[in-house]
Scaffold this active site. Structure first.
Site, PDB file in Angstrom:
ATOM      1  N   HIS A  33      -6.044   8.500  -2.438  1.00  0.00           N
ATOM      2  CA  HIS A  33      -4.460   7.195  -2.427  1.00  0.00           C
ATOM      3  C   HIS A  33      -5.080   5.785  -2.310  1.00  0.00           C
ATOM      4  CE1 HIS A  33      -2.679  10.959  -1.392  1.00  0.00           C
ATOM      5  NE2 HIS A  33      -2.627  11.034  -1.855  1.00  0.00           N
TER       6      HIS A  33
ATOM      7  N   SER B 140       2.847  12.595  -4.322  1.00  0.00           N
ATOM      8  CA  SER B 140       1.879  11.598  -3.386  1.00  0.00           C
ATOM      9  C   SER B 140       2.242   9.907  -3.808  1.00  0.00           C
ATOM     10  CB  SER B 140       0.638  11.919  -1.924  1.00  0.00           C
ATOM     11  OG  SER B 140      -0.131  12.654  -3.374  1.00  0.00           O
TER      12      SER B 140
ATOM     13  N   ASP C  82      -7.422   6.168   1.023  1.00  0.00           N
ATOM     14  CA  ASP C  82      -8.002   7.729   1.358  1.00  0.00           C
ATOM     15  C   ASP C  82      -9.243   8.266   0.539  1.00  0.00           C
ATOM     16  OD1 ASP C  82      -6.231   8.517   0.352  1.00  0.00           O
ATOM     17  OD2 ASP C  82      -5.248   9.797   2.239  1.00  0.00           O
TER      18      ASP C  82
END
Length: 357
Positions: free
Chosen positions: A335, A54, A332
């Protein structure tokens, strides 16, 4: 919402057809003006192939499952959820910007934008690792296999690959899976060794396709992620967790040195995201009114079993979003924001010049 995001994404894909070539043309003009940065005869990659998780994914994960396709993700760029695990751009986008090309297309959308394959492709899937992490998405070995299939199908030639750069991100999903599957603290060093040894195999496979340079990120300071710092009310990093990152990175330095000893030129380059995260988090910045970035996330879950983007059964948001994502490092609980990634990129930019050596 998801259907709208999908349509929005495809519109961008089709509307942007051919931009990659223009970006390369612009870059060649830039090279003639700024030859103190790039002298002729040096390596100037025109394609980027991305493998990882991610921290690099720009839209491969399934829309039905991934938070990256739900509000408030994508709020800063492109203005709606578009498959990135951030409010905006991620590491892949900034590396492409450095190269002077358009961010490579997510592999999943390759059939919708065939003219864009000339920029390379992004094979990264959020939540994946070098081993299977339990989410049924392609691990790094499988991602490399996807490129090998395209090479076999003559989508990319030897000449294409010789003008290419690869980015390889491993951001700790293997270790999350290890812990959630009952892995012990005593067994962790041995598991870290097996992860890094597998990384070495994968990095060599990427280089063996004919890609000339391979960038690999170090493991970020996992003890500084908001999911850890929440236990100190976002006041301090968990240095025990960071020691595990440092051990991973020490082993990675060793395997990359060995890989480079076994190739004609130094084909493998470490991108030290660990140090870049630390430098940015320890520095005072004008973005935050000349104070340090907070360890708190911009998008904060309202309760322990919620995530950024979670809704309750009545559709009520189970998170809060800060007013100024541009003044926050973390988006978040794991990230960075676009501003965070930009700050990391600016810290790493001088080391990126070694790509062109």
């Amino acid at each position: 919402m998801e259907l709208l995001s999908y349509t929005f994404f495809l519109f961008f894909l089709i509307a942007g057809e051919g931009v990659c070539a223009n970006a390369q043309d612009r870059r060649m003009k830039t090279l003639t003006h700024h030859h103190h940065h790039h002298t002729y005869g040096r390596f100037r990659p025109t394609k980027l192939f991305v493998f990882g998780d991610s921290y690099a994914d720009t839209g491969n994960n399934p829309m039905s499952l991934a938070s990256s396709w739900k509000a408030p993700y994508g709020a800063t760029f492109p203005g709606k959820p578009a498959g990135r695990y951030s409010d905006g751009r991620v590491l892949t986008d900034y590396l492409a910007r450095f190269m002077g090309i358009k961010s490579p297309l997510p592999y999943k959308f390759r059939k919708y934008g065939p003219g864009k394959l000339r920029c390379g492709l992004n094979f990264a899937y959020g939540g994946t690792g070098v081993f299977d992490t339990g989410n049924l998405l392609p691990n790094m070995s499988t991602q490399i296999g996807l490129l090998q299939r395209l090479i076999k199908d003559k989508v990319y030639t030897k000449r294409d690959l010789k003008a290419s750069l690869a980015l390889f991100t491993v951001s700790g999903n293997d270790y999350d899976a290890y812990t959630s599957n009952g892995g012990t603290e005593e067994g962790l060093p041995a598991f870290i060794t097996s992860v890094v040894n597998q990384m070495a195999i994968d990095l060599k496979r990427v280089h063996d396709t004919g890609i000339r340079r391979v960038l690999v990120t170090t493991l970020q300071p996992v003890g500084c992620l908001p999911r850890q710092t929440v236990y100190s009310s976002y006041k301090q990093c968990n240095e025990t967790e960071n020691m595990a990152s440092e051990y991973h990175n020490q082993l990675l330095q060793e395997v990359v040195a060995t890989l480079n000893n076994n190739t004609k030129e130094s084909s493998f380059i470490i991108l030290d995201t660990f140090s870049a995260f630390k430098t940015v988090l320890d520095s005072k910045t004008v973005l935050t009114g000349n104070s340090k970035f907070s360890l708190k996330p911009c998008c904060e879950p309202a309760r322990i079993d919620a995530n950024c983007g979670s809704l309750d059964k009545n559709g009520k948001e189970l998170y809060t979003v800060c007013n100024e994502p541009e003044s926050m490092f973390f988006w978040d609980t794991v990230h960075p924001t676009q501003a965070g990634w930009r700050a990391v990129y600016l810290t790493l930019r001088s080391s990126l010049n070694s790509i062109n050596a």
